[in-house]
Design a protein around this motif. Structure first.
Motif, short mmCIF file in Angstrom:
data_model
loop_
_atom_site.label_atom_id
_atom_site.label_comp_id
_atom_site.label_asym_id
_atom_site.label_seq_id
_atom_site.Cartn_x
_atom_site.Cartn_y
_atom_site.Cartn_z
N GLY A 155 17.59 -18.73 3.51
CA GLY A 155 18.19 -17.55 2.99
C GLY A 155 17.01 -16.46 3.36
N THR A 156 17.38 -15.34 3.52
CA THR A 156 16.47 -14.27 3.80
C THR A 156 15.43 -13.94 2.82
OG1 THR A 156 17.98 -12.44 2.63
CG2 THR A 156 18.37 -13.05 4.96
N THR A 157 14.19 -13.67 3.08
CA THR A 157 13.09 -13.42 2.36
C THR A 157 13.29 -12.11 1.60
OG1 THR A 157 11.61 -14.53 3.99
CG2 THR A 157 10.64 -13.08 2.13
N GLY A 158 13.09 -12.40 0.05
CA GLY A 158 13.25 -11.53 -0.68
C GLY A 158 12.16 -10.33 -0.79
N SER A 159 12.34 -9.18 -1.12
CA SER A 159 11.58 -8.18 -1.02
C SER A 159 10.41 -8.41 -2.21
CB SER A 159 11.84 -6.64 -1.03
OG SER A 159 11.22 -5.92 -1.17
N SER A 160 8.95 -8.08 -1.61
CA SER A 160 8.12 -8.26 -2.58
C SER A 160 7.61 -6.87 -3.36
CB SER A 160 6.75 -8.90 -1.86
OG SER A 160 6.36 -8.08 -1.00
N ASP A 161 8.40 -5.73 -2.99
CA ASP A 161 8.26 -4.37 -3.51
C ASP A 161 9.10 -4.05 -4.61
OD1 ASP A 161 6.40 -4.50 -1.47
OD2 ASP A 161 7.63 -3.08 0.02
N ILE A 162 8.79 -3.19 -5.42
CA ILE A 162 9.59 -2.66 -6.54
C ILE A 162 9.02 -1.30 -6.57
CG2 ILE A 162 9.93 -4.78 -7.62
CD1 ILE A 162 8.00 -3.65 -10.01
N VAL A 163 9.97 -0.29 -7.58
CA VAL A 163 9.67 0.97 -7.55
C VAL A 163 9.68 1.35 -9.03
CG1 VAL A 163 10.58 3.36 -7.13
CG2 VAL A 163 10.51 1.68 -5.40
N ILE A 164 8.66 1.95 -9.46
CA ILE A 164 8.52 2.65 -10.96
C ILE A 164 8.29 3.95 -11.00
CG2 ILE A 164 7.37 0.31 -11.56
CD1 ILE A 164 4.62 1.92 -11.92
N GLY A 165 8.88 4.42 -11.94
CA GLY A 165 8.46 5.93 -12.01
C GLY A 165 9.26 6.47 -13.50
N MET A 166 9.62 7.75 -13.21
CA MET A 166 10.30 8.35 -14.52
C MET A 166 10.91 9.73 -14.04
SD MET A 166 7.07 9.66 -16.69
CE MET A 166 8.48 10.19 -17.88
N MET A 167 11.95 10.09 -14.86
CA MET A 167 12.59 11.41 -14.67
C MET A 167 12.34 12.15 -15.98
SD MET A 167 14.75 13.28 -12.93
CE MET A 167 15.86 14.72 -13.51
N VAL A 168 12.17 13.42 -15.64
CA VAL A 168 12.14 14.51 -16.78
C VAL A 168 12.96 15.73 -16.52
CG1 VAL A 168 9.83 14.27 -17.47
CG2 VAL A 168 10.01 15.44 -15.70
N ASP A 169 13.68 16.02 -17.56
CA ASP A 169 14.67 17.32 -17.31
C ASP A 169 14.56 18.28 -18.65
OD1 ASP A 169 17.02 18.81 -17.47
OD2 ASP A 169 17.72 17.36 -15.84
N ASN A 170 14.31 19.38 -18.53
CA ASN A 170 14.24 20.31 -19.47
C ASN A 170 15.43 21.45 -19.71
OD1 ASN A 170 12.60 21.18 -21.69
ND2 ASN A 170 11.45 22.78 -20.88
N GLY A 171 16.48 20.87 -19.21
CA GLY A 171 17.84 21.75 -19.35
C GLY A 171 17.60 22.82 -18.15
N VAL A 172 17.71 24.34 -19.10
CA VAL A 172 17.47 25.34 -18.08
C VAL A 172 16.20 25.95 -18.22
CG1 VAL A 172 20.09 25.95 -18.34
CG2 VAL A 172 18.41 26.81 -20.01
N GLU A 173 15.33 25.31 -18.92
CA GLU A 173 14.02 25.81 -19.17
C GLU A 173 13.01 25.26 -18.03
OE1 GLU A 173 13.10 28.18 -21.05
OE2 GLU A 173 15.23 28.32 -21.92
N THR A 174 11.84 25.87 -17.73
CA THR A 174 11.04 25.52 -16.72
C THR A 174 10.11 24.11 -17.26
OG1 THR A 174 10.62 27.64 -15.63
CG2 THR A 174 8.80 25.86 -15.51
N LEU A 175 10.00 23.14 -16.76
CA LEU A 175 9.17 22.00 -17.28
C LEU A 175 7.93 22.39 -17.84
CD1 LEU A 175 10.00 19.15 -14.40
CD2 LEU A 175 10.88 19.38 -16.74
N THR A 176 7.41 21.58 -18.89
CA THR A 176 5.99 21.80 -19.49
C THR A 176 5.12 20.99 -18.88
OG1 THR A 176 6.48 20.54 -21.39
CG2 THR A 176 6.98 22.81 -21.63
#
Length: 469
Positions: free
Chosen positions: A341-362
């Motif tokens: 089989g093909t070698t699986g990737s050893s990389d992953i991605v972590i992170g986050m999403m922030v959304d403040n509607g119509v207001e500027t982020l704090t």
């Protein structure tokens, strides 16, 4: 802004390397007398003060800039609980990692400090830089004009809503208090004693202020332990009729927190058998201390924490008869070898999403992620659906040191996750020295901060992790 005394950080670490030809601030001792060397040194100090103040509060009203300057000044002079390590001058404050978010390495500081960047500043930005210079010159090194401190001795400030948990714990413990100053995006505090982490504080005036101590109190109540919370300690007595707890009574043991060992210990009082005070054990490890000494009055509740004696071993039952051996079946044919089989990737991605509607982020802390395996951060990507500016900052902690965090240091401002007047940005090849701290262990915790934002209502940040074997 963070407290170096408790190693609590919430900023982008400031570097002392050059930024595109602009040498950062240098820290030098104050020359004697009023020679030309002194005047040159003083000019550099005032420049550090101006740019640090602009970096910390350049987007705030002028009055808020004045409040912020007084905190910087008070920390230089040890107002409150005394010496702040590494903050003996304005330039040392501006280059001391983990102290101020607006110091060297932050784009606003560099725009003020580096002439090639300052010439591109807007008219409003230059006005705020001039105001910062005016305030610094007026207060000077030692408040030559005897100006009154409008903050009442404040020595900490944070973006309002982004205060660390330990500050509220220290307020509850009577070590710190909030200073109410209107019309400012920063919130200010005065601490007359060095702040501690929440788990280091047991009680204040009979009121338990942190979760671990609260668990002990609740357990003592259920277990019938006769106790009293007093002066940051828990006093335990064998006598259920006792109403006045003092360490001098022979039936009283004291639970107290050791700053040095970072442990909850048990101390014997000073008159039991004529002995001097002595620590007789660690509450968490030596759980039999209270039970074996007769301080646990409820056998039912005690049995939940302290197991009873082991009973006698029962007799061994008779061995049953051995069953007959079944016939061996014929061996099956060996199947064909499958393709690799093909070698699986050893990389992953972590992170986050922030959304403040119509207001500027704090600004401030936005979330945490736990590292799943030993890895190296190799890339970051920042996205938004709205054109604007955003500056992300990365903090980290080992699992055992949580909630104390440290900042990730960046070789240059371009290595820090950000978007400038766009909706996307990406940076690869983040291995050291681009990120001085780019390798992490399984269980480490990543903390995401927004340091600055303009006209952006949502954003995501992603870190690519390459597994280390």
């Amino acid at each position: 802004m963070t407290d170096t005394g408790t190693n609590i950080t919430n900023r982008m670490t400031m570097l002392t390397t050059d930024v595109k030809g602009c040498a950062g601030p240098t820290v030098a001792p104050q020359p004697d007398g009023f020679s030309s060397d002194f005047r040159e040194w003083l000019d550099k100090e005032m420049k550090c003060c101006e740019c640090l103040l602009y970096g910390e509060a350049g987007g705030e009203p002028d009055l808020c800039m004045l409040y912020t300057l007084w905190v910087i000044f008070n920390r230089r002079h040890g107002t409150g609980h005394g010496h702040f390590p590494g903050e003996g001058s304005y330039c040392s404050q501006a280059t001391n990692p983990g102290t101020f978010s607006g110091g060297w390495g932050f784009h606003m500081f560099e725009e003020c400090f580096c002439e090639d960047k300052k010439k591109n500043a807007t008219k409003q930005e230059k006005r705020k830089m001039a105001k910062a210079a005016e305030l610094c010159r007026k207060l000077g090194l030692g408040n030559w004009g005897n100006e009154e401190d409008p903050t009442g001795g404040a020595n900490y400030f944070f973006t309002c809503g982004g205060e660390p948990d330990w500050m509220q714990c220290n307020i509850d413990a009577g070590r710190c208090e909030k200073v109410e100053l209107p019309n400012c995006g920063n919130c200010f505090y005065r601490c007359d004693q060095m702040p501690k982490q929440c788990h280091q504080l047991i009680a204040k005036g009979g009121g338990v202020i942190q979760s671990e101590a609260q668990k002990i109190i609740e357990y003592f109540k259920k277990s019938g332990v006769h106790f009293e919370v007093k002066n940051d300690e828990i006093l335990v007595s064998k006598k259920s009729t006792r109403t006045n707890f003092t360490e001098e009574e022979s039936d009283v043991l004291v639970l107290y927190y050791s700053d040095l060992l970072d442990e909850l210990l048990v101390r014997q009082n000073s008159t039991a058998g004529g002995e001097e005070p002595r620590t007789i054990g660690n509450y968490d490890r030596d759980t039999q201390i209270l039970a074996s000494s007769g301080y646990m009055s409820s056998a039912k509740e005690e049995s939940k924490k302290f197991p009873g004696p082991t009973g006698n071993t029962g007799s061994t039952g008779a061995i049953g008869p051995t069953g007959g051996t079944g016939a061996t079946g014929p061996a099956g044919a060996t199947g064909n070898k499958g393709s690799t089989g093909t070698t699986g990737s050893s990389d992953i991605v972590i992170g986050m999403m922030v959304d403040n509607g119509v207001e500027t982020l704090t600004t401030g802390v936005k979330g945490h992620r736990v590292i799943p395996f030993d890895c190296t951060v190799t890339e970051w990507t920042v996205l938004s659906t709205v054109t604007g500016d955003i500056l992300w900052d990365i903090h980290w902690s080992s699992y055992g040191d949580w909630i104390t965090t440290s900042t990730v240091e960046f070789k240059s401002s371009e290595d820090q996750p950000r978007i400038i007047n766009s909706i996307q940005s990406h940076k690869g090849n983040l291995k050291s020295p681009n990120w001085w701290k780019s390798t992490f262990d399984a269980g480490d915790i990543i903390e995401f901060h927004i340091d600055g934002v303009t006209n952006m209502t949502n954003s995501s940040i992603s870190l690519k992790l390459e597994r280390r074997y």
